[in-house]
Design an enzyme around this catalytic site. Structure first.
Site, PDB file in Angstrom:
ATOM      1  CG  LEU A 204     -16.335  -6.287  -8.664  1.00 63.40           C
ATOM      2  CD1 LEU A 204     -16.463  -5.006  -7.838  1.00 63.40           C
ATOM      3  CD2 LEU A 204     -14.877  -6.675  -8.816  1.00 63.40           C
ATOM      4  CG  ASP A 205     -15.644 -12.274  -5.251  1.00 64.79           C
ATOM      5  OD1 ASP A 205     -15.858 -11.950  -4.082  1.00 64.79           O
ATOM      6  OD2 ASP A 205     -14.525 -12.173  -5.792  1.00 64.79           O
ATOM      7  CB  ALA A 206     -21.018 -12.118  -2.895  1.00 63.50           C
TER       8      ALA A 206
END
Length: 340
Positions: A204-206
């Site tokens: 998952l992106d930040a």
């Protein structure tokens, strides 16, 4: 009067003989129930020698209720003694003389009680090595047999770990970060130091929070991430603008991105407020920032994003930064989703 022994001491007193009733059956008379002869005192040893010592697998003579077995709840929990092992699904069920009875394995796995497992077997809902088993008492090797209940494989290795993490916003989906930013590895650091080898399933992106799976089951992780298995992932996204009803059709038909087209499996607008919309979408793509890029392409940039489901595993009320161990029913559902 008591009889005397050789040394002159009184012997044991004999019990008076019971009065013989007229018409009493002699010892050699046939027993009408068994069709055989009732053994007398002198033939007791011979009768016991011929008697079978094999016990039935269940007390009583009642048979499992097939009707109850067809509607009985299946907990679908993987058996704690099993490992994935080689795929012998074409071999068929094999009887193992010193094995464990199938219904006992199912009960130990938490699929149902012993009696409930017998009903599931009688209803034809249990499969061993590719063969549907309806016979009670089949002995198997739980370490090698591949068991399925309602098509869901009952498999688990106690050395394997299956965890659900609610990744907080701003955290990296990595086990270590050379820039010192907070990452998933910080959350599981104690487990890793204790000897558990864990890795995250996908990323998952930040800026995205929500459900992230961690495991040491390499084959399961590989299949969950591979697009050919099409494991659905569900997200809640807050986007700018008020989404029209026609957007659902547009996203279902597919949107062209710079690395290829993408389409959703489902799309629902949940709320519209103050120039923003809360939407729920499900897709089986796993490309980098795929939801954000897709929504921006159709003119509705994402301002916040949470992943709520991966297949049958739900985030639920799990708080950010917390871990929980997946239930055996959840692990079984993941195995089923990827054909394991």
């Amino acid at each position: 009067m008591a009889s005397a022994g050789r040394d002159g001491t009184p012997g044991p007193r004999k019990k008076p003989a019971r009065a013989q009733k007229t018409g009493k059956k002699p010892a050699s008379q046939k027993n009408p129930k068994s069709g055989g002869k009732v053994a007398g005192r002198g033939s007791a040893g011979a009768a016991n020698a011929g008697r079978s010592t094999k016990k039935t697998h269940r007390k009583g003579s009642s048979k499992p209720d097939v009707t109850s077995g067809k509607v009985r709840l299946n907990n679908a929990r993987p058996a704690r003694h099993q490992t994935a092992g080689p795929d012998t699904s074409e071999a068929g069920a094999t009887y193992v003389a010193d094995g464990v009875r199938l219904q006992k394995v199912l009960a130990a796995a938490g699929v149902a009680s012993r009696r409930g497992a017998e009903e599931l077997i009688a209803a034809g809902r249990v499969e061993v090595d590719g063969e549907v088993v309806t016979e009670q008492g089949l002995r198997i090797n739980p370490d090698t047999a591949i068991i399925r209940v309602d098509g869901a494989r009952v498999v688990i290795d106690e050395t394997r770990q299956y965890l659900a993490l609610n990744k907080p916003k701003g955290w990296q989906s990595t086990m270590a970060d050379d820039q010192g930013r907070p990452c998933v590895g910080d959350i599981v650091a104690e487990r890793v130091m204790a000897g558990q080898r864990l890795f995250h399933v996908g990323r998952l992106d930040a800026d995205t929070e929500g459900l992230l799976l961690l495991t040491n089951d390499g084959e399961l992780a590989h299949r969950l991430m591979h697009p050919s298995y099409e494991v659905p992932k569900t997200y809640l996204a807050t986007v700018r603008g008020e989404v029209p009803r026609s957007l659902s059709r547009t996203l279902r038909n597919g949107v062209e991105l710079d690395d290829g087209p993408v389409a959703v499996d489902s799309f629902t607008a949940l709320e519209v407020y103050e120039g923003q919309s809360l939407v729920r979408l499900t897709l089986h793509e796993g490309r980098n920032r795929i939801v954000r890029r897709m929504m921006e392409e159709v003119g509705f940039p994402v301002t916040s994003l949470v992943r709520t489901h991966i297949g049958a595993v739900a985030l639920g009320e799990q708080r950010p930064g917390s871990l929980r161990v997946l239930g055996r029913d959840e692990v079984g559902a993941l195995y089923k989703a990827v054909g394991m």
